[in-house]
Write a protein that holds these residues in place. Structure first.
Motif, PDB file in Angstrom:
ATOM      1  N   ARG A  38       0.822  -1.211   0.000  1.00  0.00           N
ATOM      2  CA  ARG A  38       0.000   0.000   0.000  1.00  0.00           C
ATOM      3  C   ARG A  38       0.856   1.261   0.000  1.00  0.00           C
ATOM      4  O   ARG A  38       0.543   2.237  -0.692  1.00  0.00           O
ATOM      5  CB  ARG A  38      -0.942  -0.008   1.202  1.00  0.00           C
ATOM      6  N   LEU A  39       1.958   1.243   0.762  1.00  0.00           N
ATOM      7  CA  LEU A  39       2.864   2.397   0.769  1.00  0.00           C
ATOM      8  C   LEU A  39       3.502   2.596  -0.601  1.00  0.00           C
ATOM      9  O   LEU A  39       3.647   3.729  -1.079  1.00  0.00           O
ATOM     10  CB  LEU A  39       3.941   2.222   1.842  1.00  0.00           C
ATOM     11  N   ALA A  40       3.887   1.495  -1.241  1.00  0.00           N
ATOM     12  CA  ALA A  40       4.483   1.578  -2.574  1.00  0.00           C
ATOM     13  C   ALA A  40       3.484   2.150  -3.572  1.00  0.00           C
ATOM     14  O   ALA A  40       3.836   3.008  -4.392  1.00  0.00           O
ATOM     15  CB  ALA A  40       4.964   0.199  -3.024  1.00  0.00           C
ATOM     16  N   ALA A  41       2.250   1.701  -3.522  1.00  0.00           N
ATOM     17  CA  ALA A  41       1.222   2.211  -4.432  1.00  0.00           C
ATOM     18  C   ALA A  41       1.010   3.710  -4.218  1.00  0.00           C
ATOM     19  O   ALA A  41       0.883   4.469  -5.186  1.00  0.00           O
ATOM     20  CB  ALA A  41      -0.085   1.444  -4.239  1.00  0.00           C
ATOM     21  N   ALA A  42       0.994   4.146  -2.971  1.00  0.00           N
ATOM     22  CA  ALA A  42       0.813   5.569  -2.671  1.00  0.00           C
ATOM     23  C   ALA A  42       1.974   6.392  -3.205  1.00  0.00           C
ATOM     24  O   ALA A  42       1.770   7.501  -3.726  1.00  0.00           O
ATOM     25  CB  ALA A  42       0.661   5.775  -1.160  1.00  0.00           C
ATOM     26  N   ARG A  43       3.177   5.866  -3.109  1.00  0.00           N
ATOM     27  CA  ARG A  43       4.338   6.599  -3.625  1.00  0.00           C
ATOM     28  C   ARG A  43       4.315   6.662  -5.150  1.00  0.00           C
ATOM     29  O   ARG A  43       4.717   7.651  -5.741  1.00  0.00           O
ATOM     30  CB  ARG A  43       5.620   5.964  -3.123  1.00  0.00           C
ATOM     31  N   ILE A  44       3.812   5.617  -5.791  1.00  0.00           N
ATOM     32  CA  ILE A  44       3.743   5.599  -7.257  1.00  0.00           C
ATOM     33  C   ILE A  44       2.801   6.689  -7.769  1.00  0.00           C
ATOM     34  O   ILE A  44       3.091   7.350  -8.767  1.00  0.00           O
ATOM     35  CB  ILE A  44       3.311   4.207  -7.763  1.00  0.00           C
ATOM     36  N   VAL A  45       1.680   6.900  -7.097  1.00  0.00           N
ATOM     37  CA  VAL A  45       0.701   7.883  -7.568  1.00  0.00           C
ATOM     38  C   VAL A  45       0.877   9.252  -6.909  1.00  0.00           C
ATOM     39  O   VAL A  45       0.070  10.160  -7.159  1.00  0.00           O
ATOM     40  CB  VAL A  45      -0.745   7.368  -7.387  1.00  0.00           C
ATOM     41  N   ALA A  46       1.898   9.442  -6.113  1.00  0.00           N
ATOM     42  CA  ALA A  46       2.097  10.701  -5.389  1.00  0.00           C
ATOM     43  C   ALA A  46       2.196  11.900  -6.332  1.00  0.00           C
ATOM     44  O   ALA A  46       1.648  12.970  -6.046  1.00  0.00           O
ATOM     45  CB  ALA A  46       3.337  10.615  -4.496  1.00  0.00           C
TER      46      ALA A  46
END
Length: 104
Positions: A38-46
């Motif tokens: 979930r953290l990785a996904a959030a960083r991808i769309v940041a």
């Protein structure tokens, strides 16, 4: 290393050359990998407006070393994405670093 399905479901984990199906992992490992995904996904769309990550009363099955590394991962993600931690045990997140705390 982890293998993800197209829908970001974790299929398996490879450590030290041994691949283990996700369903065979401990509860703590599953929870940690779920949070990291979930953290990785959030960083991808940041850069595209981002999404917040809400972590509610998590990491209860994590040992002190894992709490430290998860705190570092959460802190790093918090530099690019909004991460909201909800917990009745705030000590679990002492390794996140300098954060705002609101007690309800």
């Amino acid at each position: 290393d982890i293998t993800l399905a197209e829908d970001w479901t974790i299929l398996d984990v490879t450590r030290n050359g041994q691949t283990v199906p996700f369903d065979s992992l401990s509860i703590g490992a599953k929870e940690q990998l779920g949070i990291l995904t979930r953290l990785a996904a959030a960083r991808i769309v940041a850069d595209d407006g981002g999404v917040p990550v809400i972590i509610d009363d998590a990491l209860g099955f994590s040992d002190p070393a894992r709490l430290q590394s998860m705190g570092a991962a959460i802190a790093a993600a918090g530099g690019e994405a909004q991460v909201v931690l909800l917990s009745c045990t705030p000590g679990r997140f002492m390794h996140v670093g300098d954060v705002g705390v609101r007690r309800l």
